[in-house]
Design an enzyme around this catalytic site. Structure first.
Site, PDB file in Angstrom:
ATOM      1  N   ARG A  57       0.777  -1.243   0.000  1.00 39.10           N
ATOM      2  CA  ARG A  57       0.000   0.000   0.000  1.00 39.10           C
ATOM      3  C   ARG A  57       0.805   1.287   0.000  1.00 39.10           C
ATOM      4  O   ARG A  57       0.628   2.138   0.838  1.00 39.10           O
ATOM      5  CB  ARG A  57      -0.912  -0.004   1.224  1.00 39.10           C
ATOM      6  CG  ARG A  57      -2.222  -0.571   0.862  1.00 39.10           C
ATOM      7  CD  ARG A  57      -3.209  -0.581   1.950  1.00 39.10           C
ATOM      8  NE  ARG A  57      -4.225  -1.508   1.538  1.00 39.10           N
ATOM      9  CZ  ARG A  57      -5.109  -1.235   0.583  1.00 39.10           C
ATOM     10  NH1 ARG A  57      -5.144  -0.068   0.015  1.00 39.10           N
ATOM     11  NH2 ARG A  57      -5.967  -2.154   0.219  1.00 39.10           N
ATOM     12  N   GLN A  75      -7.473  -2.615 -10.907  1.00 32.18           N
ATOM     13  CA  GLN A  75      -7.395  -1.296 -10.254  1.00 32.18           C
ATOM     14  C   GLN A  75      -5.939  -0.848 -10.137  1.00 32.18           C
ATOM     15  O   GLN A  75      -5.095  -1.575  -9.642  1.00 32.18           O
ATOM     16  CB  GLN A  75      -8.043  -1.401  -8.858  1.00 32.18           C
ATOM     17  CG  GLN A  75      -7.631  -0.335  -7.865  1.00 32.18           C
ATOM     18  CD  GLN A  75      -8.806   0.462  -7.303  1.00 32.18           C
ATOM     19  OE1 GLN A  75      -9.759   0.762  -7.987  1.00 32.18           O
ATOM     20  NE2 GLN A  75      -8.698   0.808  -6.043  1.00 32.18           N
ATOM     21  N   ARG A  80       2.350  -1.666  -9.979  1.00 32.81           N
ATOM     22  CA  ARG A  80       2.470  -1.925  -8.544  1.00 32.81           C
ATOM     23  C   ARG A  80       2.501  -3.415  -8.225  1.00 32.81           C
ATOM     24  O   ARG A  80       2.752  -3.790  -7.084  1.00 32.81           O
ATOM     25  CB  ARG A  80       1.354  -1.233  -7.766  1.00 32.81           C
ATOM     26  CG  ARG A  80      -0.046  -1.769  -8.010  1.00 32.81           C
ATOM     27  CD  ARG A  80      -1.018  -1.079  -7.077  1.00 32.81           C
ATOM     28  NE  ARG A  80      -2.385  -1.561  -7.189  1.00 32.81           N
ATOM     29  CZ  ARG A  80      -3.323  -1.291  -6.300  1.00 32.81           C
ATOM     30  NH1 ARG A  80      -3.044  -0.553  -5.240  1.00 32.81           N
ATOM     31  NH2 ARG A  80      -4.541  -1.740  -6.457  1.00 32.81           N
ATOM     32  N   HIS A 156       1.207   7.378  -5.463  1.00 33.95           N
ATOM     33  CA  HIS A 156       0.165   7.168  -4.445  1.00 33.95           C
ATOM     34  C   HIS A 156       0.800   7.168  -3.045  1.00 33.95           C
ATOM     35  O   HIS A 156       0.872   6.141  -2.373  1.00 33.95           O
ATOM     36  CB  HIS A 156      -0.505   5.828  -4.737  1.00 33.95           C
ATOM     37  CG  HIS A 156      -1.833   5.614  -4.075  1.00 33.95           C
ATOM     38  ND1 HIS A 156      -2.037   5.825  -2.738  1.00 33.95           N
ATOM     39  CD2 HIS A 156      -3.018   5.209  -4.575  1.00 33.95           C
ATOM     40  CE1 HIS A 156      -3.296   5.535  -2.451  1.00 33.95           C
ATOM     41  NE2 HIS A 156      -3.909   5.164  -3.546  1.00 33.95           N
ATOM     42  N   ASP A 200     -12.295  10.566  -0.486  1.00 31.80           N
ATOM     43  CA  ASP A 200     -11.721  10.054  -1.744  1.00 31.80           C
ATOM     44  C   ASP A 200     -12.051  11.075  -2.839  1.00 31.80           C
ATOM     45  O   ASP A 200     -13.075  10.981  -3.507  1.00 31.80           O
ATOM     46  CB  ASP A 200     -12.316   8.664  -2.051  1.00 31.80           C
ATOM     47  CG  ASP A 200     -11.520   7.921  -3.116  1.00 31.80           C
ATOM     48  OD1 ASP A 200     -10.614   8.539  -3.703  1.00 31.80           O
ATOM     49  OD2 ASP A 200     -11.815   6.733  -3.347  1.00 31.80           O
ATOM     50  N   GLU A 267      -1.922  12.272  -3.262  1.00 30.14           N
ATOM     51  CA  GLU A 267      -1.427  11.595  -4.450  1.00 30.14           C
ATOM     52  C   GLU A 267      -1.384  12.591  -5.611  1.00 30.14           C
ATOM     53  O   GLU A 267      -2.344  13.332  -5.803  1.00 30.14           O
ATOM     54  CB  GLU A 267      -2.369  10.433  -4.797  1.00 30.14           C
ATOM     55  CG  GLU A 267      -2.691   9.555  -3.593  1.00 30.14           C
ATOM     56  CD  GLU A 267      -4.011   8.785  -3.748  1.00 30.14           C
ATOM     57  OE1 GLU A 267      -4.399   8.462  -4.879  1.00 30.14           O
ATOM     58  OE2 GLU A 267      -4.651   8.522  -2.720  1.00 30.14           O
TER      59      GLU A 267
END
Ligand SMILES: O=P(O)(O)OC[C@H]1O[C@H](O)[C@H](O)[C@@H](O)[C@@H]1O
Length: 298
Positions: A57, A75, A80, A156, A200, A267
Site C-alpha cells: 500500500r 485497479q 504496482r 500514491h 476520496d 497523491e
C-alpha cells in the site's frame, strides 16, 4: 553509499547518518520506508502483504488509475504488482539516488496483454539528507515504431501522520473535485480538507503545479508535497486525497482496522485526462516530499 539488499528489498542510507535512508521493495518499486534522522515519514500497514502476492500500500499507479469500464486492467494497473529492477545508484554529498525500471518482459503476460506496448518506465528515488526531502519521479519512454500510447499515472504516497484530529490538507481550497464517495458528483473545495469520514477526492488541474500541498496537524506543518516538471511535461496536473476511514479499513485485508488514524494519502498524477506519448517520446513528472516536522526536530 551504504546499502543492503536482498531478493525483495533495497535499503540505502546516508554514510554519515544511518537513521536517514529509504527502503524500496522491488515488487511495485514500492518505497516502504523513508526515515529522516530516525523519524518515519511514510505509512506502511502492520498487515501489509510483502510476499509479492498483493500490491503493497504505497503504490505507483501505471498505466491506469482506478478501474475503467472500458479496460480489463486491474485497479491502478500493473506497475504496482510487477517486479522492478534496480538500474542505477549514485551518491553525492547528502544525496542518494536510486533508479528502478520496468519493461514489458517484467510484467505478467496476462496483464501485459491488456496494455500491450513497448515501453520503459523508470522511477527515480532521490533522498536529500540536508534538505529533509525525498524526490520521486516517473519517466516513461515509448519504444513503439509508429504507435502512440496513452495512460494515466500517479504517485500514491501514504504519508504517516500522528493523528487525524486537527489534521488539514491545505492547498486545494477553491478547486473543484470529483467525490468517489458520493457517486462521482462534483463539489467545490472550500478551505482545507479535514478527515472525519471516508475521503476520496479527485482534483483535476490543480494549478499552478508549483504551489505546495501541505499536511498540517494542530496548526503545525507535518509534510509538504511539491510537484516537479520533467521531460515533456509541466508536471502532474491532478491531485487525489484519500483516507479509507473505519468501515473501508475493516474491509481491507492488508490494513489494520484502526490504522486509518495514522495516514493520509496525498497523491499526485495525471488521472483526469490520459497522457499521450508518441513513438520515441519521453514523459517525466515527479514530486518532492518535504518532511517538515522531522526537520524541525533535528
Ligand atoms: O486499495 P487500493 O486499490 O490500493 O486503492 C486505494 C485507493 O486509491 C486511490 O486513492 C483511490 O482514489 C481510492 O478510490 C482507492 O480506494
Amino acid at each position: 553509499m551504504p546499502f543492503t539488499a536482498d531478493k525483495d528489498t533495497f535499503h540505502a542510507h546516508l554514510a554519515a547518518n544511518a537513521k536517514t535512508g529509504f527502503t524500496v521493495h522491488y515488487y511495485g518499486a514500492t518505497v516502504s520506508s523513508w526515515t529522516v534522522n530516525g523519524h518515519e515519514q511514510l505509512f506502511l500497514s502492520k498487515k501489509a502483504i510483502l510476499n509479492g502476492t498483493k500490491a503493497i500500500r504505497i503504490p505507483l499507479v501505471f498505466p491506469q488509475f482506478g478501474t475503467v469500464a472500458t479496460s480489463k486492467l486491474p485497479q491502478h494497473g500493473f506497475a504496482r504488482c510487477s517486479f522492478w529492477k534496480l538500474t542505477q545508484l549514485t551518491e553525492s554529498g547528502d544525496q542518494l539516488a536510486a533508479t528502478f525500471t520496468l519493461t514489458p518482459d517484467q510484467v505478467d503476460p496476462a496483464l501485459r496483454a491488456l496494455w500491450d506496448y513497448k515501453f520503459e518506465l523508470a522511477y527515480d528515488v532521490t533522498l536529500d539528507g540536508a534538505a529533509g526531502t525525498l524526490k520521486t519521479a516517473l519517466r516513461v519512454k515509448n519504444f513503439e515504431a509508429d504507435r502512440t500510447f496513452d495512460f494515466t499515472w500517479l504517485l500514491h504516497t501514504y504519508l504517516r501522520v500522528p493523528t487525524l484530529s486537527g489534521l488539514e490538507v491545505q492547498g486545494l481550497s477553491g478547486f473543484s473535485y470529483t467525490d468517489k464517495t458520493r457517486q462521482l458528483q462534483t463539489f467545490n473545495q472550500s478551505g482545507a480538507i479535514t478527515i472525519t469520514e471516508e475521503v476520496d477526492r479527485v482534483f483535476p488541474s490543480v494549478t499552478p503545479i508549483t504551489a505546495p500541498l501541505q499536511v498540517v496537524v494542530g496548526g503545525k506543518p507535518i509534510a509538504s508535497i511539491e510537484r516537479t516538471p520533467g521531460k515533456g511535461s509541466n508536471g502532474f496536473a491532478d491531485v487525489v486525497v484519500w483516507n479509507p476511514w473505519a468501515d473501508k479499513a475493516k474491509g481491507m485485508a492488508d490494513f489494520g482496522d484502526d490504522e486509518y488514524h495514522e495516514m493520509v494519502c496525498v497523491e499526485v498524477g495525471d488521472v483526469a485526462n490520459p497522457v499521450k506519448v508518441g513513438p520515441g517520446e519521453v514523459r517525466e513528472a515527479g514530486q518532492v516530499i518535504r518532511a517538515v516536522a522531522a526537520i524541525a526536530k533535528l
